[in-house]
Design an enzyme around this catalytic site. Sequence first.
Site, PDB file in Angstrom:
ATOM      1  N   HIS A 269      -4.133  -2.187  -6.032  1.00  0.00           N
ATOM      2  CA  HIS A 269      -3.363  -1.009  -6.415  1.00  0.00           C
ATOM      3  C   HIS A 269      -4.349   0.059  -6.843  1.00  0.00           C
ATOM      4  O   HIS A 269      -5.131  -0.161  -7.757  1.00  0.00           O
ATOM      5  CB  HIS A 269      -2.450  -1.322  -7.601  1.00  0.00           C
TER       6      HIS A 269
ATOM      7  N   ASP B   8       0.816  -1.230   0.000  1.00  0.00           N
ATOM      8  CA  ASP B   8       0.000   0.000   0.000  1.00  0.00           C
ATOM      9  C   ASP B   8       0.842   1.270   0.000  1.00  0.00           C
ATOM     10  O   ASP B   8       0.437   2.297   0.532  1.00  0.00           O
ATOM     11  CB  ASP B   8      -0.962   0.042   1.215  1.00  0.00           C
TER      12      ASP B   8
HETATM   13  P1  GDP Z   1      -0.425   0.137  -3.739  1.00  0.00           P
HETATM   14  O1  GDP Z   1      -1.055  -1.172  -3.449  1.00  0.00           O
HETATM   15  O2  GDP Z   1       1.016   0.176  -3.332  1.00  0.00           O
HETATM   16  O3  GDP Z   1      -0.633   0.605  -5.133  1.00  0.00           O
HETATM   17  O4  GDP Z   1      -1.119   1.181  -2.780  1.00  0.00           O
HETATM   18  P2  GDP Z   1      -2.645   1.605  -2.620  1.00  0.00           P
HETATM   19  O5  GDP Z   1      -3.489   1.161  -3.707  1.00  0.00           O
HETATM   20  O6  GDP Z   1      -3.059   1.338  -1.239  1.00  0.00           O
HETATM   21  O7  GDP Z   1      -2.444   3.159  -2.880  1.00  0.00           O
HETATM   22  C1  GDP Z   1      -2.223   4.063  -1.971  1.00  0.00           C
HETATM   23  C2  GDP Z   1      -3.370   5.073  -1.873  1.00  0.00           C
HETATM   24  O8  GDP Z   1      -2.830   6.358  -1.790  1.00  0.00           O
HETATM   25  C3  GDP Z   1      -4.326   5.150  -3.039  1.00  0.00           C
HETATM   26  O9  GDP Z   1      -5.601   5.532  -2.589  1.00  0.00           O
HETATM   27  C4  GDP Z   1      -3.722   6.227  -3.928  1.00  0.00           C
HETATM   28  O10 GDP Z   1      -4.652   6.879  -4.784  1.00  0.00           O
HETATM   29  C5  GDP Z   1      -3.228   7.157  -2.886  1.00  0.00           C
HETATM   30  N1  GDP Z   1      -2.023   7.893  -3.224  1.00  0.00           N
HETATM   31  C6  GDP Z   1      -0.927   7.455  -3.897  1.00  0.00           C
HETATM   32  N2  GDP Z   1       0.028   8.412  -3.898  1.00  0.00           N
HETATM   33  C7  GDP Z   1      -0.482   9.466  -3.191  1.00  0.00           C
HETATM   34  C8  GDP Z   1       0.052  10.735  -2.803  1.00  0.00           C
HETATM   35  O11 GDP Z   1       1.181  11.095  -3.079  1.00  0.00           O
HETATM   36  N3  GDP Z   1      -0.774  11.525  -2.031  1.00  0.00           N
HETATM   37  C9  GDP Z   1      -2.028  11.166  -1.667  1.00  0.00           C
HETATM   38  N4  GDP Z   1      -2.739  11.999  -0.921  1.00  0.00           N
HETATM   39  N5  GDP Z   1      -2.560   9.972  -2.017  1.00  0.00           N
HETATM   40  C10 GDP Z   1      -1.782   9.135  -2.759  1.00  0.00           C
END
Ligand code: GDP
Length: 424
Positions: free
Chosen positions: A41, A13
Amino acid sequence: MANCAIVGINWGDEGKGRMVDLITDHYDVVIRYQGGGNAGHTVVNEYGKFALHLLPSGIFRKGVVNILGNGVAVDCESLWTEMEDVRSKGVSITPENLKISDRASLLLPWHRLLDGLEEQRLADKKYGSTKQGIAPFYSDKFQKKTVQAGELLYPSHFQAHLEGLLEWKNLTIEKVYGAKPYTMDDLMAWVADYGEKLKPFICDTGAFLRKAQEEGKKFLFEAQLGSLRDLDYGIYPYTTSSNAIAAYAPVGSGAPWAKIDEIVGVVKAYSSCVGEGPFTCEWFGEEAEKLREAGNEYGAKTGRPRRVGPIDLVATRYGVEVQGATNIALTKLDVLSYLDKIPVCAHYELDGKKTDAFPFPAVLSEAKPVTEYMDGWKCDISGVRKWEDLPQAAQDFVLMVEKAIGCHIGYISVGPERDSIIIR
Ligand code: GDP
């Protein structure tokens, strides 16, 4: 840019989906090499907001070929549901832009059932599984007791193979867990429904990748979950059941000969963790609630509130090392803007001694965080696109993390949208 892997440095995440979505433009093929539908993701782009579970994040880019490699747990039902959802928002998914390795094994209906039954049996000792069947799937794969996707293309062989597996699996379902056994009719109905729909997408992706390499195409390997959930290098047994680290990417992709030139490790500006297991830097109470709200830390797949805490430099440095990261994307820096002081888990204390070494899993729960604080910046940074426009306190935080983890931070993400990024 040459071949690249995008991997998580921590517990998952970290924002990998968002980073893959950003940089797929430079690549011809995006490959998922491990895991299944057990994590999500999140990608925000011109088509909307998506929580991708099995589809590679390159699916939104025209001309990019997306592959589910042989290391992936192919759950036909979840994959088809996800494809229909993404298509309904105007994204084209055809056998031209999505290919499933014929050597990928299929996650069968009983894998999900057994995952739930085992967590139930473990009760308060449960691993915190997402109950998507991943652990039973991988244990069956290593026992050579599941079917490969390519077998769907040979129906009589497939049916005979499945019959043998059914007899064996029902022994466990009935005798160990006392649950209702599956019948061949159940399985064939499942195959007729979901297996048939996916058949056109199944092919020899190894041959495709070899040809693509000869043509000079560039590959992007997309990991699911982070270093600390890797089966061998993570916080065992609170890990996933496959290897999430970059070194496994060529093997799980169908391109064991491929060289990875760049490994982008994704690190969040604070920590979050879904599920059970030791989480040294964990916050509780109001402090945690505020951070969870600010970062919207609820599981993409399950909606479960994630455990949160400050950035953990000890775990992150270890995560960078096991991945062999060559560049870091630091995400969600904007989320910290509300804090007066930015907390950092700078060291651990174990057996009364301060340490910077990430402990062996069996003693990890005995480690205590040593927290230090940096100045906050207390202003909205989500519109910043250039390094020099970041407030000095935010720059200082990034530079401190970079020094502590020993790897260049080349990307700083300040929002979920594709262009909310500072390239340094
Ligand atoms: P993954 O499994 O590693 O892709 O992670 P997630 O799907 O849990 O993504 C992380 C969350 O943070 C998602 O809701 C993204 O849209 C959000 N997100 C990613 N980068 C940023 C950022 O730089 N700032 C903010 N506020 N949200 C982000």
